[in-house]
Design an enzyme around this catalytic site. Structure first.
Site, PDB file in Angstrom:
ATOM      1  N   LYS A 181       0.840  -1.216   0.000  1.00 15.30           N
ATOM      2  CA  LYS A 181       0.000   0.000   0.000  1.00 15.30           C
ATOM      3  C   LYS A 181       0.869   1.258   0.000  1.00 15.30           C
ATOM      4  O   LYS A 181       2.076   1.185   0.197  1.00 15.30           O
ATOM      5  CB  LYS A 181      -0.915   0.006   1.227  1.00 15.30           C
ATOM      6  CG  LYS A 181      -1.704  -1.270   1.450  1.00 15.30           C
ATOM      7  CD  LYS A 181      -2.887  -1.422   0.525  1.00 15.30           C
ATOM      8  CE  LYS A 181      -3.594  -2.742   0.836  1.00 15.30           C
ATOM      9  NZ  LYS A 181      -4.741  -3.022   0.017  1.00 15.30           N
TER      10      LYS A 181
HETATM   11  C1  LIG Z   1      -5.573  -4.147   0.714  1.00 12.89           C
HETATM   12  C2  LIG Z   1      -7.030  -4.143   0.627  1.00 12.89           C
HETATM   13  C3  LIG Z   1      -7.833  -4.510   1.716  1.00 12.89           C
HETATM   14  C4  LIG Z   1      -7.308  -4.962   3.047  1.00 12.89           C
HETATM   15  O1  LIG Z   1      -6.205  -5.735   2.967  1.00 12.89           O
HETATM   16  P1  LIG Z   1      -5.417  -6.305   4.227  1.00 12.89           P
HETATM   17  O2  LIG Z   1      -4.380  -7.123   3.558  1.00 12.89           O
HETATM   18  O3  LIG Z   1      -6.359  -7.090   5.035  1.00 12.89           O
HETATM   19  O4  LIG Z   1      -4.847  -5.168   4.997  1.00 12.89           O
HETATM   20  C5  LIG Z   1      -9.211  -4.412   1.567  1.00 12.89           C
HETATM   21  N1  LIG Z   1      -9.762  -3.986   0.431  1.00 12.89           N
HETATM   22  C6  LIG Z   1      -9.020  -3.620  -0.632  1.00 12.89           C
HETATM   23  C7  LIG Z   1      -9.710  -3.114  -1.846  1.00 12.89           C
HETATM   24  C8  LIG Z   1      -7.638  -3.702  -0.580  1.00 12.89           C
HETATM   25  O5  LIG Z   1      -6.908  -3.364  -1.645  1.00 12.89           O
END
Ligand SMILES: *Cc1c(COP(=O)(O)O)cnc(C)c1O
Length: 370
Positions: A181
């Site tokens: 992210k």
């Molecule tokens: C990254 C992401 C999440 C949550 O991801 P985690 O790996 O649980 O932190 C949820 N929704 C979207 C659209 C994502 O890209």
């Protein structure tokens, strides 16, 4: 030259703060998480921020805290990471998919109203790839039908809709901090909201359902261990201290791609609408239908260029097809888009030299792969 798909941007400050936690011996439920929450609430412009151990757990807590349960329906998009629908299934409610808009890849707001029933409890828009969904229209529909809005802002920290931060436009939003992210805490997530009751519920739910009295062995409801540890929170603080710089550098990488890929035939570049301010999570290009995306992807991968078909539609994930009977053709725009899209290397530290290598490979591929 090998170029990864993504990678975190970590520096001396991250090391310093993590080391501080190690030396303090205070590894869980401590001052770093509280400080990180304060910074996030301020950034999103919300009254409350509740840190947790992933974006998925943040979404799950919100679905539960809003009382969404067996038989309820939540309207969302099939063009997303699977967690945005799974969080609804965790509470035995039903994700009701609405197809996407072909320009922004976000939920097509003109198709939402037709999917609202008396069982609909919430709309869960996803700001896909960091581009905010049309929150004006989603808010209008939510108000008209008395629905909650859970914003999946996991890919969109820093994005804005009509100048207002993503995450703070619904009843509650979630940011995620997995290493791919914009900002990372290793694993981690955070809920942001102005709703005091919702916030207090989330504080309790992430902490084994403990009551607000703070008694360690008093559990007033069913909860989970969704807490963020102090090492992760320390990373989050260091990242938040330079969030603007990180987002600016990502914008600069995106700008380089726009500039250098503009004249490559057959590649559709990301498109956004006027009210949207994108926060760059990934850079996703789309090949015109005459190209073989998979072949290009494999060639690039074999040459050490990280790339991935973002996203495989949720309704076509094996488990969703088996359990709910979804099939090819159910959401034609999503499927058409998903067949052509490719996330190419994109990270905060990416150099122009690396961008040039990726662009050169793409140029070579579109010449041979028609
Ligand atoms: C990254 C992401 C999440 C949550 O991801 P985690 O790996 O649980 O932190 C949820 N929704 C979207 C659209 C994502 O890209």
């Amino acid at each position: 030259m090998k170029i990864p798909l993504s990678g975190p941007d970590l520096g001396e400050r991250e090391k310093e703060l993590v080391l501080e936690v190690l030396e303090s011996g205070h590894l869980g439920l401590g001052p770093k998480a509280v400080e990180f929450e304060r910074m996030m609430a301020e950034y999103a412009g919300t009254k409350y921020a509740i840190s947790c151990n992933s974006g998925t757990s943040g979404l799950h807590m919100l679905v539960h805290a809003m009382g969404i349960k067996d038989g309820d329906e939540v309207i969302t998009t099939p063009f997303s990471f699977v967690a945005s629908s799974n969080c609804v299934l965790f509470e035995r409610a039903t994700p009701v998919f609405v197809d996407i808009d072909e320009q922004t890849y976000n939920i097509d707001v003109t198709q939402i109203e037709a999917k609202i029933t008396e069982r609909t409890k919430a709309i869960l828009p996803v700001h896909v790839f960091g581009q905010p969904a049309n929150m004006t229209e989603i808010r209008r529909l939510a108000d008209k039908y008395n629905l909650k809005i859970i914003e999946d802002s996991c890919e969109a920290i820093g994005a804005k809709w009509k100048g207002k931060p993503a995450g703070a436009l619904g009843d509650a939003g979630v940011f995620a901090f997995y290493p791919n992210k914009q900002l990372t805490t290793g694993e981690g997530g955070i809920v942001v909201t102005d709703d005091e009751e919702l916030a207090n519920l989330c504080f309790s739910l992430r902490n084994q359902g403990r009551g607000e009295d703070g008694l360690w062995l008093s559990h007033v409801r069913l909860g989970w261990n969704y807490r963020m540890d102090e090492l992760s929170a320390a990373l989050g603080i260091a990242q938040m201290e330079r969030v603007e710089d990180i987002l600016k550098r990502r914008q600069a990488v995106a700008d380089m791609y726009f500039e250098k890929l503009r004249d490559v035939p057959g590649i559709i570049l990301p498109q956004s609408v006027e009210d949207a301010e994108v926060s760059w999570f990934v850079y996703v290009i789309r090949f015109a239908p005459e190209f073989n995306r998979d072949e290009i992807m494999h060639t690039l991968s074999n040459d050490g260029i990280g790339c991935r078909p973002y996203f495989t539609p949720i309704h076509l994930q094996p488990f969703y097809m088996e359990q709910f009977g979804f099939k090819e053709g159910d959401f034609p725009v999503t499927e058409r888009v998903a067949k052509g899209t490719l996330a190419i290397p994109f990270f905060t530290n990416m150099t122009e030299e690396q961008v040039d290598v990726v662009v050169a490979k793409l140029r070579a591929q579109v010449q041979v792969n028609v």
